[in-house]
Design an enzyme around this catalytic site. Structure first.
Site, PDB file in Angstrom:
ATOM      1  CE  LYS A  90       3.373  75.164 -66.675  1.00  0.00           C
ATOM      2  NZ  LYS A  90       4.129  75.867 -67.655  1.00  0.00           N
ATOM      3  CG  LEU A 142       7.662  81.823 -61.602  1.00  0.00           C
ATOM      4  CD1 LEU A 142       7.540  81.293 -63.027  1.00  0.00           C
ATOM      5  CD2 LEU A 142       8.957  82.617 -61.438  1.00  0.00           C
ATOM      6  CB  SER A 163      -1.885  70.415 -71.813  1.00  0.00           C
ATOM      7  OG  SER A 163      -2.089  70.064 -73.145  1.00  0.00           O
ATOM      8  CB  THR A 164      -0.405  73.696 -67.631  1.00  0.00           C
ATOM      9  OG1 THR A 164       0.826  74.145 -68.149  1.00  0.00           O
ATOM     10  CG2 THR A 164      -0.399  73.833 -66.127  1.00  0.00           C
ATOM     11  CE  LYS A 178      -4.053  76.983 -67.573  1.00  0.00           C
ATOM     12  NZ  LYS A 178      -3.733  76.245 -68.784  1.00  0.00           N
ATOM     13  CB  CYS A 219       0.473  80.078 -67.215  1.00  0.00           C
ATOM     14  SG  CYS A 219       0.719  79.267 -68.784  1.00  0.00           S
ATOM     15  CB  ALA A 246       8.151  83.009 -70.339  1.00  0.00           C
ATOM     16  NE  ARG A 268      -4.479  77.607 -82.763  1.00  0.00           N
ATOM     17  CZ  ARG A 268      -4.711  77.343 -81.473  1.00  0.00           C
ATOM     18  NH1 ARG A 268      -4.282  76.240 -80.942  1.00  0.00           N
ATOM     19  NH2 ARG A 268      -5.389  78.193 -80.726  1.00  0.00           N
ATOM     20  CB  ALA A 289       7.111  76.233 -61.557  1.00  0.00           C
TER      21      ALA A 289
HETATM   22  C1  UDX Z   1       4.654  82.050 -67.390  1.00  0.00           C
HETATM   23  C2  UDX Z   1       5.890  81.379 -66.784  1.00  0.00           C
HETATM   24  O1  UDX Z   1       6.937  82.364 -66.663  1.00  0.00           O
HETATM   25  C3  UDX Z   1       6.336  80.222 -67.636  1.00  0.00           C
HETATM   26  O2  UDX Z   1       7.427  79.544 -67.013  1.00  0.00           O
HETATM   27  C4  UDX Z   1       5.184  79.252 -67.821  1.00  0.00           C
HETATM   28  O3  UDX Z   1       5.540  78.185 -68.662  1.00  0.00           O
HETATM   29  C5  UDX Z   1       3.961  79.969 -68.399  1.00  0.00           C
HETATM   30  O4  UDX Z   1       3.627  81.088 -67.559  1.00  0.00           O
HETATM   31  P1  UDX Z   1       4.204  83.757 -69.373  1.00  0.00           P
HETATM   32  O5  UDX Z   1       2.786  83.729 -68.928  1.00  0.00           O
HETATM   33  O6  UDX Z   1       4.497  83.599 -70.822  1.00  0.00           O
HETATM   34  O7  UDX Z   1       5.033  82.595 -68.639  1.00  0.00           O
HETATM   35  O8  UDX Z   1       4.827  85.138 -68.932  1.00  0.00           O
HETATM   36  P2  UDX Z   1       5.756  85.720 -67.764  1.00  0.00           P
HETATM   37  O9  UDX Z   1       6.953  86.308 -68.368  1.00  0.00           O
HETATM   38  O10 UDX Z   1       5.976  84.755 -66.684  1.00  0.00           O
HETATM   39  O11 UDX Z   1       4.856  86.935 -67.246  1.00  0.00           O
HETATM   40  C6  UDX Z   1       3.573  86.748 -66.693  1.00  0.00           C
HETATM   41  C7  UDX Z   1       2.992  88.070 -66.265  1.00  0.00           C
HETATM   42  O12 UDX Z   1       3.686  88.592 -65.125  1.00  0.00           O
HETATM   43  C8  UDX Z   1       3.064  89.167 -67.320  1.00  0.00           C
HETATM   44  O13 UDX Z   1       1.873  89.924 -67.314  1.00  0.00           O
HETATM   45  C9  UDX Z   1       4.241  90.016 -66.872  1.00  0.00           C
HETATM   46  O14 UDX Z   1       4.178  91.331 -67.340  1.00  0.00           O
HETATM   47  C10 UDX Z   1       4.086  89.934 -65.367  1.00  0.00           C
HETATM   48  N1  UDX Z   1       5.326  90.174 -64.622  1.00  0.00           N
HETATM   49  C11 UDX Z   1       6.401  89.343 -64.778  1.00  0.00           C
HETATM   50  C12 UDX Z   1       5.373  91.221 -63.703  1.00  0.00           C
HETATM   51  O15 UDX Z   1       4.416  91.965 -63.534  1.00  0.00           O
HETATM   52  N2  UDX Z   1       6.523  91.401 -62.977  1.00  0.00           N
HETATM   53  C13 UDX Z   1       7.608  90.582 -63.103  1.00  0.00           C
HETATM   54  O16 UDX Z   1       8.610  90.818 -62.388  1.00  0.00           O
HETATM   55  C14 UDX Z   1       7.552  89.533 -64.038  1.00  0.00           C
END
Ligand code: UDX
Length: 471
Positions: free
Chosen positions: A215, A222, A126-127, A274, A271, A159, A37, A218
Site C-alpha cells: 500500500k 503514484l 487503515s493505511t 503521509k 495519502c 481514490a 459523523r 503503490a
Molecule cells: C490516492 C490513490 O490514488 C489511491 O489509490 C489511494 O488509495 C489513496 O491515495 P486520492 O488521494 O483520493 O487517492 O487521489 P488521487 O486521484 O490519487 O490524486 C492525488 C493528488 O494527485 C490530487 O491532488 C490530484 O489532483 C493529483 N494528481 C493526480 C495530479 O496532480 N496529477 C495526476 O496525473 C494525477
C-alpha cells in the site's frame, strides 16, 4: 455473517456500503465514536461527498447497513471487524511530522480486546506504517480471554471522487494474512466476501508484511510519477516545450503508460505525502538512509511545485500582490471531492496572504469554514481572506485568477464576461491546464499554464540553434 467496521470515514463508510450492497445476506455495522459523523451517515447528509455514494447508502441503509456510536455492541456481534480509523502523521514526539500516529489503531485494538466475546477476524483497512498487524496481534494476544483472533491486512486503493467505481471494479483486492492454517482460513473467508463481485483473479493473497508494504509503495510510486512530470513542467516552461505533449509522447510507451502524468500545481490528499513520509521513516529505521533520501525528494519536489506556482503569480504581477485581489478557483485537493487535506490550495492561499494579497476563494463543494480553518488555522480570522458564492463573484475586480482545482465548471466559464470585470492587464494562471490558453489569450488575458510555453515565446520566432549550441 456479521461485519463491523470501526471508523466511518472516507474508507470505512464507502467500503462497508459496497459490502452491504453486494452481500445483502450480511449485516454490516459501521461504528465510530464521533457522534456528529455517525448522525450524518444516518440522516442522509453524508459526511463525505462522493459521486454515487448517496444512492448506494440509501439502498442498503436500514436493510443490512447500520451506523452507530455503539462500538462495543458492534464488536460483540461481529465475526469480522474492519479497522478503518485515521492514521494521521504524528505531530508530536519521536517521528513528529513523518511517522504515522497509531493511537487510534491501538485504541481500536484495545476496544476489540475488551469487548470481544467470541473468535474474530480483524481486518486492517487503515493505511499503516507496516508491521502494524503485529501490534494489533500482540495487544489482542495479551488480552485473549481464551479467544482466537486472526489479523489480516486488506489495504484500500480507492481514490476519492471515484470511490464507488473503484470499489465496484477494483484493479485488484489485496489480502495479507499469516502463513498458518488459521491465517489461510481467515484469508479465504475474506476472499469469499470480495469474490461476490470481484473476479477471483483480481483478488491477490500474500503475507501480512508484503500486503502492508504494498500500500505504501503503490502510493509512493503514484506520487513519484506526479513529481516527475511536475519537475519536467518547470523545464518545459524554461524551454518553451509543452508538458502535455511530452506526457502524451512518453505515455504512449506501454512500459510507462498514460495515467498519472498530468502536471499540476502539486498533488494533495490525505495519502500521498503521509505515506511517503512514513516510508522514508521506515527506511531510516531499517538503516537505509539512501532509500529514504530517494523518496523524500518526491515530497520536496511537490512542495517546490506548489510554491513555484505562487512565486510565478507574484513575479508576473510586477513583483507585488499587496492589496491586489486574487481569485483562487478551487480549494479541494482535486475535483469531485470536498476533501481539502494537503490541498495545494492551502499553500497557494497562505503564500498569497503572506504577500498581503486580498484572496477570494470559490470552491463548489468546500465550505467557507473549511477554507478558513485550513488556511488560517482554528479560530483565526483574516479579513484579507474572503469566500465567494460563485466563480464570477470571486473573479470580479480581481487582478488575477489562479485555478487550483480542476473542477469541470471552470472549463466552461464565460471568460469574456470575467475579463470584462477585471482590472487590466488581467492575468490567468491555470494550475491544472484545463482552460484553452489560446482562447483566453485571444480574449485578452495574460495567461499561463503549468509546463506550457509562455506567451512571449509563442509570439517570437524561436531561436534556431546550430548543433554546436550557437545561434
Ligand atoms: C490516492 C490513490 O490514488 C489511491 O489509490 C489511494 O488509495 C489513496 O491515495 P486520492 O488521494 O483520493 O487517492 O487521489 P488521487 O486521484 O490519487 O490524486 C492525488 C493528488 O494527485 C490530487 O491532488 C490530484 O489532483 C493529483 N494528481 C493526480 C495530479 O496532480 N496529477 C495526476 O496525473 C494525477
Amino acid at each position: 455473517m456479521n461485519i463491523a467496521c470501526i471508523g466511518a470515514g472516507s474508507v470505512g463508510g464507502p467500503t462497508m456500503a459496497m459490502i452491504a450492497l453486494k452481500c445483502p445476506d450480511f449485516q454490516v455495522h459501521v461504528v465510530d465514536l464521533d457522534s456528529a459523523r455517525i448522525a450524518a451517515w444516518v440522516d442522509g447528509r453524508l459526511p463525505i461527498f462522493e459521486p454515487g455514494l448517496e444512492e448506494m447508502v440509501r439502498e442498503a441503509r436500514g436493510r443490512n447497513l447500520t451506523f452507530s456510536t455503539d462500538v462495543a455492541g458492534g464488536i460483540k456481534q461481529a465475526d469480522i471487524i474492519f479497522v478503518a480509523v485515521n492514521t494521521p502523521t504524528k505531530s508530536y514526539g519521536v517521528g513528529a511530522g513523518r511517522a504515522a500516529d497509531l493511537r487510534f489503531i491501538e485504541s481500536a485494538a484495545r476496544m476489540i480486546a475488551e469487548h470481544a466475546d467470541s473468535n474474530k477476524i480483524i481486518v486492517e483497512k487503515s493505511t499503516i506504517p507496516g508491521k502494524t498487524a503485529d501490534t494489533i496481534s500482540t495487544i489482542l494476544a495479551a488480552n485473549t480471554k481464551g479467544l482466537r483472533f486472526q489479523v489480516l491486512s486488506n489495504p484500500e486503493f480507492l481514490a476519492e471522487g471515484t470511490a464507488v467505481n473503484d470499489l465496484m471494479n477494483p484493479d485488484r483486492v489485496l489480502i495479507g494474512g499469516e502463513r498458518t492454517p488459521e491465517g489461510e482460513k481467515a484469508v479465504e473467508t475474506l476472499v469469499s466476501i470480495y469474490a461476490r463481485w470481484v473476479p477471483r483473479e483480481r483478488i491477490i493473497t500474500t503475507d501480512l508484511w508484503s500486503s502492508e508494504l504494498s500500500k505504501l509503495v503503490a502510493n509512493a510510486f503514484l506520487a513519484q510519477r506526479i513529481s516527475s512530470i511536475n519537475s519536467i513542467s518547470a523545464l518545459c516552461e524554461a524551454t518553451a516545450a509543452d508538458v502535455d505533449e511530452v506526457a502524451d509522447a512518453i505515455g504512449k510507451d506501454s512500459r510507462i503508460g498514460p495515467k498519472f502524468l498530468k502536471a499540476s500545481v502539486g498533488c494533495g490528499g490525505s495519502c500521498f505525502q503521509k505515506d511517503i513520509l512514513n516510508l522514508t521513516y521506515l527506511c531510516e529505521g531499517f538503516g537505509l538512509p539512501e532509500v529514504a533520501a530517494y523518496w523524500t525528494q518526491v515530497v520536496t519536489m511537490n512542495d517546490w511545485q506548489k510554491h513555484r506556482f505562487t512565486s510565478h503569480i507574484i513575479e508576473q504581477l510586477f513583483n507585488t500582490v499587496s492589496g491586489k485581489k486574487i481569485a483562487v478557483l478551487g480549494f479541494a485537493f482535486k475535483k469531485d471531492t470536498n476533501d481539502t487535506r494537503e490541498s495545494a490550495a492551502i499553500n497557494v492561499c497562505q503564500d498569497l496572504l503572506a504577500e498581503h494579497a486580498q484572496v477570494c476563494v470559490y470552491d463548489p463543494k468546500v465550505s467557507a469554514e473549511a477554507i478558513g480553518f485550513e488556511t488560517l488555522g482554528p479560530g483565526v480570522d483574516n479579513p484579507r481572506l474572503t469566500i465567494a458564492k460563485d466563480a464570477y463573484e470571486a473573479c470580479r475586480g480581481a487582478h488575477a485568477i489562479a485555478i487550483v482545482t480542476e473542477w469541470d465548471e471552470f472549463k466552461t466559464l464565460d471568460y469574456a464576461r470575467i475579463f470584462a470585470e477585471m482590472p487590466k492587464p488581467a492575468f490567468l494562471f491555470d494550475g491544472r491546464n484545463i482552460v484553452d490558453l489560446a482562447a483566453v489569450r485571444k480574449i485578452g488575458f495574460q495567461a499561463s499554464g503549468i509546463g506550457k510555453p509562455p506567451e512571449s515565446t509563442l509570439a517570437q520566432e524561436k531561436p534556431l540553434l546550430c548543433f554546436d549550441g550557437k545561434r
